[in-house]
Write a protein that holds these residues in place. Structure first.
Motif, short mmCIF file in Angstrom:
data_model
loop_
_atom_site.label_atom_id
_atom_site.label_comp_id
_atom_site.label_asym_id
_atom_site.label_seq_id
_atom_site.Cartn_x
_atom_site.Cartn_y
_atom_site.Cartn_z
N SER A 13 -4.92 -12.90 29.36
CA SER A 13 -3.82 -12.17 28.73
C SER A 13 -2.74 -11.84 29.76
N ASP A 14 -1.49 -12.06 29.39
CA ASP A 14 -0.37 -11.74 30.28
C ASP A 14 -0.17 -10.24 30.43
N ILE A 15 -0.69 -9.47 29.49
CA ILE A 15 -0.55 -8.02 29.54
C ILE A 15 -1.92 -7.39 29.34
N HIS A 16 -2.20 -6.35 30.10
CA HIS A 16 -3.49 -5.67 30.00
C HIS A 16 -3.38 -4.48 29.04
N THR A 17 -4.44 -4.25 28.31
CA THR A 17 -4.38 -3.20 27.30
C THR A 17 -4.55 -1.82 27.91
N PHE A 18 -3.79 -0.90 27.37
CA PHE A 18 -3.97 0.52 27.66
C PHE A 18 -4.46 1.19 26.38
N MET A 19 -5.38 2.08 26.51
CA MET A 19 -5.81 2.87 25.35
C MET A 19 -6.64 4.04 25.87
N PHE A 20 -6.76 5.08 25.06
CA PHE A 20 -7.65 6.18 25.39
C PHE A 20 -8.59 6.38 24.22
N ASN A 21 -9.86 6.42 24.50
CA ASN A 21 -10.85 6.61 23.45
C ASN A 21 -11.32 8.06 23.44
N GLY A 22 -10.83 8.79 22.49
CA GLY A 22 -11.19 10.20 22.38
C GLY A 22 -10.43 10.82 21.22
N VAL A 23 -10.71 12.08 20.94
CA VAL A 23 -10.02 12.76 19.85
C VAL A 23 -8.53 12.87 20.23
N GLY A 24 -7.69 12.39 19.34
CA GLY A 24 -6.26 12.30 19.66
C GLY A 24 -5.86 10.89 20.06
N GLY A 25 -6.83 10.07 20.40
CA GLY A 25 -6.55 8.68 20.75
C GLY A 25 -5.60 8.57 21.94
N SER A 26 -4.84 7.50 21.94
CA SER A 26 -3.99 7.22 23.09
C SER A 26 -2.81 8.19 23.21
N THR A 27 -2.62 9.06 22.22
CA THR A 27 -1.55 10.05 22.38
C THR A 27 -1.88 11.04 23.48
N VAL A 28 -3.16 11.14 23.85
CA VAL A 28 -3.52 12.02 24.96
C VAL A 28 -2.81 11.56 26.23
N MET A 29 -2.60 10.25 26.33
CA MET A 29 -1.99 9.69 27.54
C MET A 29 -0.57 9.17 27.30
N PHE A 30 -0.02 9.33 26.12
CA PHE A 30 1.28 8.71 25.92
C PHE A 30 2.43 9.61 26.42
N GLY A 31 3.60 9.00 26.48
CA GLY A 31 4.76 9.73 26.97
C GLY A 31 5.49 10.49 25.89
N ALA A 32 5.03 10.35 24.65
CA ALA A 32 5.58 11.10 23.50
C ALA A 32 7.01 10.71 23.14
N GLU A 33 7.44 9.52 23.56
CA GLU A 33 8.70 9.02 23.03
C GLU A 33 8.49 8.77 21.54
N TRP A 34 9.47 9.15 20.75
CA TRP A 34 9.21 9.19 19.30
C TRP A 34 10.32 8.53 18.49
N PRO A 35 10.64 7.28 18.82
CA PRO A 35 11.67 6.58 18.05
C PRO A 35 11.09 6.01 16.75
N ARG A 36 11.95 5.84 15.80
CA ARG A 36 11.56 5.14 14.58
C ARG A 36 11.97 3.67 14.68
N MET A 37 11.33 2.86 13.87
CA MET A 37 11.82 1.49 13.71
C MET A 37 13.17 1.54 13.00
N ILE A 38 13.98 0.53 13.22
CA ILE A 38 15.28 0.46 12.56
C ILE A 38 15.15 -0.37 11.27
N PRO A 39 16.07 -0.22 10.34
CA PRO A 39 15.93 -0.93 9.05
C PRO A 39 15.69 -2.42 9.19
N SER A 40 16.40 -3.07 10.12
CA SER A 40 16.25 -4.53 10.22
C SER A 40 14.86 -4.94 10.69
#
Lengths: 148, 547
Positions: free
Chosen positions: B89-116
């Protein structure tokens, strides 16, 4: 895990090599202290080693090589296994900047609590700054719903 | 029929739904169902995160993050983790296994997808359209924002009109102001960041204190890791949570309906939990792995896989950064670490650039001198160490930040998650194997964006820039391996997360993404889960019940 050590965390050979690496990679500048002259050099290195087993292992391996080399230079280090060297450097890098003396010397306060309520005006967005963005208008492509 | 006969059956499970995974989609679904009167149980292979374990406030933070708190499970190797074969794989996976999941380690950027993003096929002739629109999801985005206490500034010109985030935006910092000036000179769109981080106290949770160590676990509880922002309400609604429960298989009846799950506790004992509804929320790698583990005579190729799409179309957001160093004191150790300002200037397709779809840009601070020197890792060691390295840190600590381009990854059928024939986890369960090759189009996009990021740094006054062309260690976004769609022949679930094949099986995590967008996916994952769970509850009377 983070209790400062009162005794050396090294064998004599590792300590000898560690000092040579520290002097090579953090020799000090007019502003920043030499790593081996930090008053808390040994306990800090102990904390660094305790924090990450794999990097500690890499560091010990390179420290032994450093202790055995006639001279430790950039050229010498370049002949050693580079992934292990990078691990050793990472450990020493993070450990060096753990020092309060070093942080003070370079004007880095360390990560700390700085509540958003205390934000200075020069940390906030202004209407003037955003005005050109708003003036240009929407950038998204509107799309009809599939049934519309 | 499943091979769960050897499982230790508990007393009859008096449940209405079983949820697998306690991350953002799992807890949102569980909460919605429980608040609607469902009896819900969640199985989570990890534990509750403990703030005392977070490296965030520790002197050794960077070293702990490089090892026992690394986002890569292959490096972290905690008792909750399963190995991931990412050698292909060209990219390695990041994840956190625990209550809250990977949000425990995320940066909390909170954009939405755009209509397109929901109409990629219609607009650009590539990939596929989603079976829902931005307008379908918008009310759920807004509800999730309210539930979490999202901070931001309304009126973002990159989005259709709608409700402003419920909390004021976080400070953009000096780095935000200098970056914004450069963007204005170039005539580019930008906006103050939207974050799943409180800017004002809310109940027992305090406002952000700008540690900039969000990804090492928020020491304040201001960041919406879902263990602190969503789980208390779910538990209050009656959700049962079992931690240390690694699911080995989803079981099925002879009628082809899900009947529950077989799982293994930390002592190695096997259990089975029965429920008339099963909801899978195990992320874009864990979910296809579990579906492929759940074979039976009726589903020999894996559960919910009549299309053959389970495990295919893995998308991971190739990312590149340009470090810019300035003469001014920018206090760039202040948080939030990600997205003080961001831009969707180049999110839409412009084929004159040489590729389709686009990128999200964001700035990120540098919390400290060690991390600053790590950013120039690609330079020879002699230029990062000795007096040269020390003088670099002296000159630019607090005076540097990154522009980051996150590329929209288009689905490629041959980018896959499969079961590794040899590698197993600590319970002997086959581990996932990734095959992920970044497309040539994504590579062209990276090159194009890196050049533009460099230009904006220079326009802002940077005196030194350093580009990292491609970052293999940023596989946060695991998407697309159980895609949603209207056509059962080319998708795994419908627009509400319901399996085409198994009507009482739902999937709500990032695996359902038909396309990846260029933005961070968690707000969409949570909104999709909320919409799907509401639909599930509202249509309960029409659902088939397994026998």
């Amino acid at each position: 895990m983070t209790t400062p050590l009162t005794t050396s965390p090294f064998t004599d050979q590792e300590r000898s090599g560690a000092d040579r690496l520290a002097d090579l990679w953090f020799p000090g500048t007019a502003r920043s202290p030499r790593m081996t002259e930090l008053p808390d050099y040994v306990p800090l290195l102990g904390r660094g080693l305790a924090a990450n087993d794999e990097l500690a292992s890499a560091f010990r391996e390179i420290a032994v090589l450093a202790s055995q080399a006639p001279e430790v230079t950039v050229e010498t280090v370049a002949t050693w296994p580079q992934d292990v060297v990078e691990g050793a450097f990472m450990l020493l890098l993070c450990t060096y900047y753990m020092s309060r003396d070093v942080r003070t010397a370079i004007g880095y306060p360390g990560q700390d609590r700085v509540p958003v309520a205390n934000a200075d005006p020069d940390q906030l967005v202004t209407d003037e700054l955003l005005a050109p963005v708003i003036a240009r208008g929407a950038t998204y492509v509107p799309t009809p719903g599939r049934d519309r | 029929m499943s091979n769960s006969a050897s499982a230790r059956h508990q007393a009859p499970d008096d449940l209405d739904a079983l949820v697998i995974g306690a991350g953002p989609s799992g807890v949102v679904a569980a909460r919605v169902m429980a608040e609607s009167g469902y009896r819900v149980r969640v199985l989570e292979q990890g534990d509750w995160p403990n703030v005392a374990d977070y490296p965030s406030t520790k002197l050794e933070r960077e070293l702990i993050q490089a090892g026992p708190w690394n986002p890569n499970p292959n490096v972290r190797r905690g008792p909750s983790d399963y190995p991931v074969n990412d050698s292909d794989s060209d990219i390695h996976t990041f994840m956190f296994n625990g209550v809250g999941g990977s949000t425990v380690m995320f940066g909390a950027e909170w954009p939405r997808m755009i209509p397109s993003d929901f109409r990629v096929k219609s607009l650009d002739g590539v990939a596929g359209d989603w079976p829902l629109t931005y307008e379908d999801l918008q009310p759920y985005y807004e509800m999730i924002d309210e539930m979490l206490g999202v901070s931001g500034l309304g009126g973002n010109t990159a989005y259709p009109p709608g409700a402003a985030p419920p909390q004021p935006a976080l400070p953009i910092g000096r780095i935000g102001r200098i970056a914004a000036r450069g963007m204005n000179k170039l005539g580019y769109q930008w906006w103050p960041g939207t974050h799943a981080i409180l800017s004002q106290a809310d109940g027992s949770r305090p406002a952000c204190s700008r540690w900039a160590t969000c990804v090492a676990g928020c020491p304040e509880g201001a960041k919406s890791s879902f263990d602190v922002s969503m789980w208390p309400a779910a538990l209050a609604a009656g959700v049962q949570l079992t931690t240390g429960a690694r699911v080995r298989e989803i079981t099925v009846s002879q009628q082809g309906l899900a009947t529950g799950a077989t799982w293994i506790d930390r002592d190695g004992a096997e259990h089975h939990t029965s429920a008339p509804l099963v909801v899978v929320c195990a992320n874009g790698v864990g979910t296809p792995r579990l579906l492929q583990l759940s074979t039976s005579s009726r589903f020999p190729d894996g559960l919910a896989n009549s299309s053959g799409y389970v495990g295919h179309n893995l998308m991971m957001h190739p990312t590149a950064t340009v470090l810019g160093c300035y003469e001014d004191d920018l206090q760039s150790w202040l948080g939030p670490i990600g997205q003080p300002i961001w831009s969707m200037q180049f999110a839409e397709t412009d084929t004159t650039r040489g590729f389709r779809r686009g990128s999200k840009w964001t700035i990120a601070g540098i919390p400290g001198p060690a991390e600053l020197i790590q950013r120039i890792y690609s330079l020879p060691l002699s230029e990062r160490s000795g007096m040269t390295g020390q003088e670099f840190a002296e000159r630019f600590t607090g005076r540097a930040f990154e522009w980051v381009a996150q590329i929209e990854d288009l689905p490629e059928f041959d980018n896959t998650v499969t079961l590794d024939p040899d590698l197993v986890d600590s319970d002997g369960i086959p581990a996932p194997k990734l095959r992920y090759k970044m497309s040539e189009e994504s590579a062209r996009a990276l090159d194009w964006h890196i050049d533009r990021l460099t230009e904006v740094h220079l326009e802002s006054g940077a005196v030194f820039t350093h580009r990292v062309d491609y970052m293999p260690e940023v596989g946060w976004h695991l998407l697309g391996t159980a895609r949603c769609g209207d056509d059962p022949a080319t998708s795994v679930v419908n627009g509400y997360g319901q399996s085409h094949d198994v009507p009482n099986l739902y999937i709500f995590d990032g695996s359902v993404f038909a396309t990846s967008s260029a933005v961070n996916p968690t707000s969409t994952i949570a909104a999709f889960a909320l919409r799907g769970a509401e639909h599930l509850v509202e249509n309960a009377a029409e659902q088939r019940i397994p026998l």
